[in-house]
Design an enzyme around this catalytic site. Structure first.
Site, PDB file in Angstrom:
ATOM      1  N   HIS A   1      10.789  -6.689  -6.431  1.00 25.39           N
ATOM      2  CA  HIS A   1      11.559  -5.480  -6.696  1.00 25.39           C
ATOM      3  C   HIS A   1      11.856  -5.378  -8.178  1.00 25.39           C
ATOM      4  CE1 HIS A   1      15.247  -2.824  -5.754  1.00 25.39           C
ATOM      5  NE2 HIS A   1      14.197  -2.113  -6.067  1.00 25.39           N
TER       6      HIS A   1
ATOM      7  N   CYS B   1      -2.654   4.908  -4.225  1.00 25.58           N
ATOM      8  CA  CYS B   1      -1.314   4.540  -4.703  1.00 25.58           C
ATOM      9  C   CYS B   1      -1.237   3.096  -5.183  1.00 25.58           C
ATOM     10  CB  CYS B   1      -0.259   4.808  -3.635  1.00 25.58           C
ATOM     11  SG  CYS B   1      -0.507   3.848  -2.131  1.00 25.58           S
TER      12      CYS B   1
HETATM   13  C1  PEP Z   1      -1.326  -1.590  -2.273  1.00 25.21           C
HETATM   14  O1  PEP Z   1      -1.527  -2.558  -1.531  1.00 25.21           O
HETATM   15  O2  PEP Z   1      -2.160  -1.176  -3.094  1.00 25.21           O
HETATM   16  C2  PEP Z   1      -0.042  -0.864  -2.225  1.00 25.21           C
HETATM   17  C3  PEP Z   1       0.154   0.247  -2.892  1.00 25.21           C
HETATM   18  O3  PEP Z   1       0.948  -1.418  -1.483  1.00 25.21           O
HETATM   19  P1  PEP Z   1       1.824  -2.650  -1.987  1.00 25.21           P
HETATM   20  O4  PEP Z   1       1.490  -2.894  -3.431  1.00 25.21           O
HETATM   21  O5  PEP Z   1       3.226  -2.269  -1.782  1.00 25.21           O
HETATM   22  O6  PEP Z   1       1.353  -3.742  -1.097  1.00 25.21           O
END
Ligand code: PEP
Ligand code: MG
Length: 578
Positions: A188, A502
């Site tokens: 975080h 993302c």
């Molecule tokens: C990812 O795995 O690319 C993602 C966006 O999720 P996190 O980074 O929260 O695992």
């Protein structure tokens, strides 16, 4: 001058003086007897530590941030709870043992009771009690002399590690940078640091013996290097880099109010990744088209299981802040490195947590917990343009099971006359090889896709994204990952559903262009990256970007493609002459 190599978790360069956070010794509170005639003096020691802790939490209350203020106000109330204090006094007197041991013991006993209640509100309070009385113990033991006030404004904070409640230092003290021994790029703290644009480097081992308060430091967040008491040459070199970065930021600032467009005017959407409502405000300021990923697990990592009401308030705040802009909220992605305290479930028992009961698997197993979140989401959906996204999907059945739970939640809400949005689109992350390969089938169940390139690369290349030793193998430009992406993009196009990216891949200019050449024109990134991506886009026409497709679809090595992309970015196009 000493130079230490750590791991970068948030970019940027900072120069300033170190403030070393004393070592955290909350674990292992000693039990020692206290003679009956010194029990009162020992209690007075406790009263002083309690007062100091009260002042500390009062100083953290930020009236402009209602959620944060509510948390610290609750902490202040806990420190003054007459029942709890009465029990502490009674046991301290009866047992004649040191007060820190009594406090530690009682706080753990209380937390255990609250956790086993099964009530999500009380479970949440268990973590608060441990945090609050843990700080009292720190003050009692005297190892932690730190209050927010004692950290100088603009310092470079050095610490063995920071707990989630310490993340408040980042914005409150306008820290120049943070360097840690223990940390993780997806903690975080790291995500907050990126959101606030504060360089963060972790992996500086034995930090308390290497860095001293007052040392002059340069922290290069772009490559994880920390210079201690730098020599003149290094210092001058970095002064130039810092001035260059500042000029660059000023140049980029104009892009936050502009729409993202290619040179020939083709619109691209750039959304923001956030972990709290507070970060949604930053996203808005930075010119985000909406929220492409709200990592809700960060709320849970800070406070344990949180109640439906508290979730609802947080989700509603984000939707209200973003007004009619789309907001994608991802359901709990706990597990792996993101540990949430869930009664009756121990992540520690898993041999391979990254392959274990995490994300959607955990939610479907703990359906009461999942339904609480779905209820909060559907209720919040009334206040804006909400979409729900499921993490770590490997199977269409997981989407179908979630839909059944959503229907159950709707019936419950309807029967209680609680307003909710019945038409919230349900999409999924494509972040496992199984999902990328089966994207055409998954598109029959999902309203949209978002590629999580972090996990897709981790699972696709069998390389732990948190392991410093294999960091060199983690590369989203690997031809296998490109193939997954191209395949997913084709499936989304054929099924005519929206696709976004993302993962961190989207926040890198070269990688964003590679993604665009695969036909993707929607991204979600850390808010501070938005302007630089918009600026990059403005240099290239859609045709120039599309021409990269041959490279993207070829089996060429990641390093070769990277080199070609570097030349492409620094070539005539980027200088604006084409
Ligand atoms: C990812 O795995 O690319 C993602 C966006 O999720 P996190 O980074 O929260 O695992
Ligand atoms: Mg992921």
């Amino acid at each position: 001058m000493n130079t230490f190599q750590g791991i970068s978790a948030s970019g940027g360069i900072a120069k300033g003086n170190a403030f070393l956070l004393p070592v955290y010794t909350r674990q292992g509170v000693n039990k020692y007897p206290v003679a009956p005639d010194t029990v009162d003096a020992d209690w007075t020691r406790f009263e002083k530590a309690r007062e100091k802790t009260l002042e500390y939490f009062q100083s953290l209350i930020d009236q402009t941030n209602s959620r944060q203020a509510a948390i610290f106000q609750t902490y202040v109330l806990m420190l003054s709870d007459p029942d709890f204090l009465g029990q502490l006094k009674k046991e301290h007197t009866e047992q004649s043992v040191c007060i820190e041991w009594v406090v530690d013991n009682k706080a753990r006993e209380y937390a255990g009771m609250l956790r086993s209640s099964g009530d999500s509100y009380l479970i949440e309070r268990a973590e608060d009690i441990l945090d609050v009385y843990g700080k009292v113990i720190d003050n009692l033991i005297g190892d932690i002399q730190v209050s927010c006030e004692s950290i100088p404004e603009g310092a470079i904070l050095a610490a063995r590690f920071l707990s989630p409640s310490d993340a408040v230092f980042l914005s409150k003290k306008h820290l120049a940078a943070v360097i840690l021994d223990k940390g993780a790029a997806n903690s975080h703290l790291a995500i907050l640091a990126r959101t606030y644009g504060i360089p963060l480097v972790f992996g500086i081992e034995d930090i308390e013996n290497r860095i001293h308060t007052g040392d002059g430091l340069i922290v290069d967040g772009s490559n994880g290097t920390v210079f201690v008491n730098p020599d003149k040459k290094t210092s001058t070199e970095y002064d130039k880099k810092i001035a260059g970065d500042a000029a660059e930021r000023e140049k980029l600032a104009v892009f936050s109010s502009k729409a993202a467009r290619t040179k020939d005017g083709i619109a691209v959407k750039i959304y923001a990744n956030i972990g709290s409502a507070e970060e949604a405000r930053i996203a808005l300021e930075e010119g985000a088209d909406g929220i492409g990923l709200f990592r809700t697990e960060f709320l849970f990592m800070q406070s344990g299981l949180i109640s439906e009401e508290r979730q609802f308030e947080e989700y509603r705040s984000v939707l209200e802040i973003m007004k009619d802009k789309p907001v994608v909220i991802r359901t709990l992605d706990a597990g792996g490195d993101k540990i949430v305290d869930i009664p009756g479930f121990s992540f520690k028992e898993e041999k391979n947590p990254l392959l274990g009961c995490r994300a959607i698997r955990l939610c479907l197993k703990m359906s009461a917990l999942f339904k609480t979140q779905l209820r909060a989401l559907l209720r919040a959906g009334v206040y804006g343009s909400l979409k729900i996204m499921l993490p770590l999907i490997t199977d269409a059945e997981q989407i179908r099971q979630t839909k059944i739970l959503i229907e159950e939640v709707k019936t419950e809400l309807q029967s209680k006359n609680i307003p909710f949005n019945a038409d919230v689109p349900l999409g999924i992350m494509i972040e496992t090889p199984a999902a990328a390969i089966m994207a055409d089938e998954l598109a029959k169940e999902a309203a949209f896709f978002s590629i999580g390139s972090n996990d897709l690369t981790q699972y696709g290349l069998c390389v732990d994204r948190e392991n410093a030793q294999t960091a060199g193998l983690f590369n989203e430009l690997h031809p296998a990952i490109r193939r997954f992406i191209v395949q997913t993009a084709k499936a989304a196009q054929e099924a005519d559903i929206p696709l976004s990216v993302c993962g961190e891949m989207a926040a890198d200019k070269a990688r964003m262009l590679v993604l665009m050449s695969a036909g993707i024109n929607s991204f979600s990134v850390s808010p501070k990256k938005i302007a630089s991506l918009k600026e990059c886009l403005s240099h290239f026409t859609a045709e120039q970007i599309e021409a990269l497709k041959d490279w993207t679809e070829s089996p060429m090595d990641a390093d070769v493609l990277q080199e070609k992309m570097n030349i492409f970015l620094s070539g005539d196009h980027a200088r604006g002459s084409v």
